[in-house]
Design an enzyme around this catalytic site. Sequence first.
Site, PDB file in Angstrom:
ATOM      1  CB  VAL A 113      -0.063  10.991  -2.694  1.00  0.00           C
ATOM      2  CG1 VAL A 113       0.985  10.449  -1.751  1.00  0.00           C
ATOM      3  CG2 VAL A 113      -1.325  10.165  -2.697  1.00  0.00           C
ATOM      4  CG  ASN A 157       1.755   1.238  -0.298  1.00  0.00           C
ATOM      5  OD1 ASN A 157       1.312   0.117  -0.524  1.00  0.00           O
ATOM      6  ND2 ASN A 157       1.463   1.903   0.817  1.00  0.00           N
ATOM      7  CB  SER A 163      -6.116  -3.302  -7.115  1.00  0.00           C
ATOM      8  OG  SER A 163      -7.184  -4.030  -6.548  1.00  0.00           O
ATOM      9  CE1 TYR A 192      -8.210   1.235  -4.447  1.00  0.00           C
ATOM     10  CE2 TYR A 192      -8.717  -0.880  -5.499  1.00  0.00           C
ATOM     11  CZ  TYR A 192      -7.926  -0.110  -4.658  1.00  0.00           C
ATOM     12  OH  TYR A 192      -6.833  -0.691  -4.030  1.00  0.00           O
ATOM     13  CB  ALA A 251     -11.229   3.142 -13.753  1.00  0.00           C
ATOM     14  CE  LYS A 279      -4.727   0.986  -6.134  1.00  0.00           C
ATOM     15  NZ  LYS A 279      -3.346   1.291  -5.679  1.00  0.00           N
TER      16      LYS A 279
END
Length: 254
Positions: free
Chosen positions: A64, A90, A141, A154, A156, A158
Amino acid sequence: MGKFENKVVIVTGAGQGAGKKLAIRFYEEGAVVGLLDLNGQNLDAVVREVNPDTGRFLTYAVDVSDNRQVTSAIDDIGKRFGRIDILINNAGVLHKGMIESSTDTHMKLMVDVNLMGPMYCTHASVPYMKENGGNIINVSSILATFPNTGSGAYGAAKAGMIVLTKVWAAELAPYKIRVNCYAPGVLNTPMAEDVIKNRAESKLCQIPLRRFGETDDAFDLVSFFCSDQASYITGQTIGLDGGIWATQTPTAAW
Ligand code: ADP
């Protein structure tokens, strides 16, 4: 009649965990499902497990974070069925690392997969959604709402999903495309395997509902977001976390 009969649904990260469950549940409810995942072997395993009508269960081994690959897969689905009704952003990857020890590769991976990936998928899907309206579901998250050491890149990325959810909701409302998001705490998926196996007790006492989330909980929420019952709801992020967000628990343990 399934709840999502004849809807065209794309689920990224559908090779395992929550994405796999979402793809299977949408398929069982009558949808055409496009499953995208980096891990082609896992996608093959899902097909073997479900033994689906492959005319409406299509797999794409896609990274992705690669806009070209994303566009080619989503164009294939959009052109085949003439529409896309639901996109579930997702796919995700979590590597922990403090800022001092994080490498360029590590920081880029967190942002490219968790933030750029949803942007590429959404950019590619919207042209196929505009005519009939639709739903985009983003996944944030607990580490975005309760930041913690070692999960800066991660978290940041999310946290960015919460912003994108609001902005896209406003931008796409004229096309009757609603955009909503959920922020999982600990879901019972391979990503949380270590926590659930080795630190279950200390984690459970921080979750007011005293259980980990199940992938079916994710489907129930996504299915509500995509239903007519949620037709006036857009731009929202909901914690799927057994009450962690509500308790304002200090984050050190996460
Ligand atoms: P979750 O708790 O969200 O279910 P998992 O780690 O179990 O987390 O699942 C995440 C899924 O996202 C995996 O199937 C993984 O292969 C997929 N994924 C990770 N990185 C990429 C990527 N770059 N492109 C597509 N899919 C990816």
